[in-house]
Design a protein around this motif. Structure first.
Motif, mmCIF file in Angstrom:
data_model
loop_
_atom_site.group_PDB
_atom_site.id
_atom_site.type_symbol
_atom_site.label_atom_id
_atom_site.label_comp_id
_atom_site.label_asym_id
_atom_site.label_seq_id
_atom_site.Cartn_x
_atom_site.Cartn_y
_atom_site.Cartn_z
ATOM 1 N N GLY A 199 112.198 47.370 47.698
ATOM 2 C CA GLY A 199 111.729 48.705 47.234
ATOM 3 C C GLY A 199 110.799 48.870 46.116
ATOM 4 N N ALA A 200 110.238 47.657 45.844
ATOM 5 C CA ALA A 200 109.210 47.406 44.742
ATOM 6 C C ALA A 200 107.952 48.218 45.040
ATOM 7 N N ALA A 201 107.281 49.017 44.222
ATOM 8 C CA ALA A 201 106.107 49.619 44.433
ATOM 9 C C ALA A 201 104.908 48.530 44.430
ATOM 10 N N GLY A 202 105.177 47.482 44.016
ATOM 11 C CA GLY A 202 104.205 46.267 43.981
ATOM 12 C C GLY A 202 104.586 45.157 43.230
ATOM 13 N N ILE A 203 103.658 44.138 43.074
ATOM 14 C CA ILE A 203 104.182 42.784 42.409
ATOM 15 C C ILE A 203 103.133 42.471 41.104
ATOM 16 N N ALA A 204 103.734 41.985 40.063
ATOM 17 C CA ALA A 204 102.855 41.321 39.141
ATOM 18 C C ALA A 204 102.980 39.915 38.991
ATOM 19 N N ALA A 205 101.831 39.156 38.947
ATOM 20 C CA ALA A 205 102.006 37.728 38.808
ATOM 21 C C ALA A 205 100.834 37.032 38.080
ATOM 22 N N ILE A 206 101.263 35.799 37.792
ATOM 23 C CA ILE A 206 100.017 34.895 37.028
ATOM 24 C C ILE A 206 99.498 34.030 38.154
ATOM 25 N N ARG A 207 100.237 33.090 38.476
ATOM 26 C CA ARG A 207 99.727 31.982 39.462
ATOM 27 C C ARG A 207 99.293 32.342 40.626
ATOM 28 N N LEU A 208 100.050 33.528 41.265
ATOM 29 C CA LEU A 208 99.784 33.755 42.499
ATOM 30 C C LEU A 208 98.398 34.412 42.602
ATOM 31 N N PHE A 209 97.615 34.873 41.675
ATOM 32 C CA PHE A 209 96.320 35.298 41.558
ATOM 33 C C PHE A 209 95.322 34.045 41.042
ATOM 34 N N GLN A 210 95.847 33.640 39.835
ATOM 35 C CA GLN A 210 95.399 32.598 38.851
ATOM 36 C C GLN A 210 94.864 31.329 39.627
ATOM 37 N N ASP A 211 95.928 31.076 40.419
ATOM 38 C CA ASP A 211 95.801 29.565 41.088
ATOM 39 C C ASP A 211 95.251 29.607 42.513
ATOM 40 N N CYS A 212 94.763 30.941 42.840
ATOM 41 C CA CYS A 212 94.425 31.056 44.391
ATOM 42 C C CYS A 212 93.132 30.722 44.506
ATOM 43 N N ASP A 213 92.827 30.182 45.733
ATOM 44 C CA ASP A 213 91.298 29.581 45.926
ATOM 45 C C ASP A 213 90.600 30.760 46.512
ATOM 46 N N ASP A 214 91.230 31.672 47.162
ATOM 47 C CA ASP A 214 90.637 32.766 47.691
ATOM 48 C C ASP A 214 91.239 34.198 47.468
ATOM 49 N N PRO A 215 91.322 34.804 46.425
ATOM 50 C CA PRO A 215 92.002 35.880 46.083
ATOM 51 C C PRO A 215 91.827 37.008 47.108
ATOM 52 N N ALA A 216 90.460 37.160 47.453
ATOM 53 C CA ALA A 216 90.508 38.230 48.368
ATOM 54 C C ALA A 216 91.193 38.039 49.754
ATOM 55 N N ARG A 217 91.363 37.062 50.109
ATOM 56 C CA ARG A 217 92.464 36.797 51.304
ATOM 57 C C ARG A 217 93.867 37.066 50.936
ATOM 58 N N ALA A 218 94.091 36.438 49.697
ATOM 59 C CA ALA A 218 95.539 36.896 49.329
ATOM 60 C C ALA A 218 95.751 38.243 49.152
ATOM 61 N N VAL A 219 94.759 39.208 48.724
ATOM 62 C CA VAL A 219 95.016 40.623 48.422
ATOM 63 C C VAL A 219 95.104 41.259 49.779
ATOM 64 N N ARG A 220 94.338 40.691 50.816
ATOM 65 C CA ARG A 220 94.296 41.383 51.948
ATOM 66 C C ARG A 220 95.775 41.171 52.689
ATOM 67 N N GLY A 221 96.214 40.038 52.598
ATOM 68 C CA GLY A 221 97.704 39.948 52.831
ATOM 69 C C GLY A 221 98.721 40.845 52.374
ATOM 70 N N LEU A 222 98.529 40.813 51.112
ATOM 71 C CA LEU A 222 99.514 41.611 50.185
ATOM 72 C C LEU A 222 99.302 43.256 50.539
ATOM 73 N N ARG A 223 98.090 43.582 50.833
ATOM 74 C CA ARG A 223 97.853 45.023 51.048
ATOM 75 C C ARG A 223 98.545 45.286 52.333
ATOM 76 N N SER A 224 98.917 44.645 53.048
ATOM 77 C CA SER A 224 99.531 44.806 54.467
ATOM 78 C C SER A 224 101.022 44.930 54.458
ATOM 79 N N LEU A 225 101.592 45.000 53.000
ATOM 80 C CA LEU A 225 102.907 45.021 52.829
ATOM 81 C C LEU A 225 103.117 46.463 52.389
ATOM 82 N N PRO A 226 103.801 47.469 53.096
ATOM 83 C CA PRO A 226 103.899 49.072 52.650
ATOM 84 C C PRO A 226 104.973 49.068 51.760
ATOM 85 N N ALA A 227 104.632 49.655 50.510
ATOM 86 C CA ALA A 227 105.106 49.944 49.513
ATOM 87 C C ALA A 227 105.786 51.629 49.600
ATOM 88 N N ARG A 228 106.891 51.754 48.834
ATOM 89 C CA ARG A 228 107.226 53.153 48.745
ATOM 90 C C ARG A 228 106.289 53.939 47.867
#
Length: 228
Positions: A199-228
């Motif tokens: 039921g979360a509307a989204g996520i907040a994180a440090i390492r998920l974005f900060q340690d990511c080699d390809d943030p654009a790819r990570a964001v695309r994957g996370l964007r595919s998750l439908p939130a309320r």
């Protein structure tokens, strides 16, 4: 249903290159389309925090898809206002969320002007970190725009807040309040789906974005998750 809200929480102390590397991460995240960047550098004095926030605002304003990424300031309402940031995020030991929201709403409009003097009636977010059901309900009553709830999973940055809360508790919080709840604490790309499913509307994180080699790819994957 809409796509999940994504918030990168900064931590220059965990980056070898410090502030310089942090601003590179901010640039990559803004270009990738992260919704919010929370400048959370609690050890910085006001002047340096303001300078860092202004640079983050400059970067996000010039990034691809300019205007999409909002910069929030952790704890420091004065710095958020002074720099023209998009909001402030309050910890449980920060200024009272109720007092902040009341002050924003009560800020007067100068005589003869149709527009507000401060961001009170503008699109300025007030968020709050919550670690219990009671705190979440109190934040909602105070009138905050959203809450962070966690730590959902084990993570070094949130160890001081006790044992992980878990998905079941996250789900209870999401059902108990009507404002957006963002899950925080040990969030990975794999675990994000469980948070959104709870039921979360989204996520907040440090390492998920900060340690990511390809943030654009990570964001695309996370964007595919439908939130309320």
């Amino acid at each position: 249903m809409h796509s999940a809200l994504l918030c990168y929480v900064t931590d220059r102390g965990s980056l070898p290159g410090g502030e310089r590397e942090l601003l590179q991460v901010v640039r990559r995240c803004a270009a990738a389309g992260v919704d919010w960047i929370q400048v959370r550098e609690k050890d910085l004095p006001a002047a340096r925090l303001a300078a860092l926030t202004r640079e983050a605002l400059r970067i996000t304003a010039s990034a691809a898809g300019a205007g999409r990424t909002r910069v929030l300031v952790n704890d420091r309402l004065d710095v958020a206002f002074a720099t023209g940031a998009g909001g402030v995020h309050l910890a449980e030991n920060s200024l009272s969320a109720e007092d902040v929201v009341r002050w924003l709403r009560s800020s007067s409009v100068p005589a003869g002007r149709a527009t507000p003097r401060t961001p009170a009636e503008q699109d300025f977010l007030v968020g709050a970190s919550c670690h219990s059901l009671d705190a979440a309900r109190a934040a909602e009553r105070a009138g905050v725009s959203y809450i962070f709830f966690g730590p959902v999973f084990a993570t070094p940055s949130k160890a001081a807040f006790g044992a992980p809360q878990g998905i079941a508790q996250l789900g209870e919080i999401c059902r108990a309040v009507k404002i957006p709840v963002l899950a925080i604490g040990g969030i990975t790309a794999e675990k994000a789906a469980a948070c959104i499913g709870a039921g979360a509307a989204g996520i907040a994180a440090i390492r998920l974005f900060q340690d990511c080699d390809d943030p654009a790819r990570a964001v695309r994957g996370l964007r595919s998750l439908p939130a309320r």
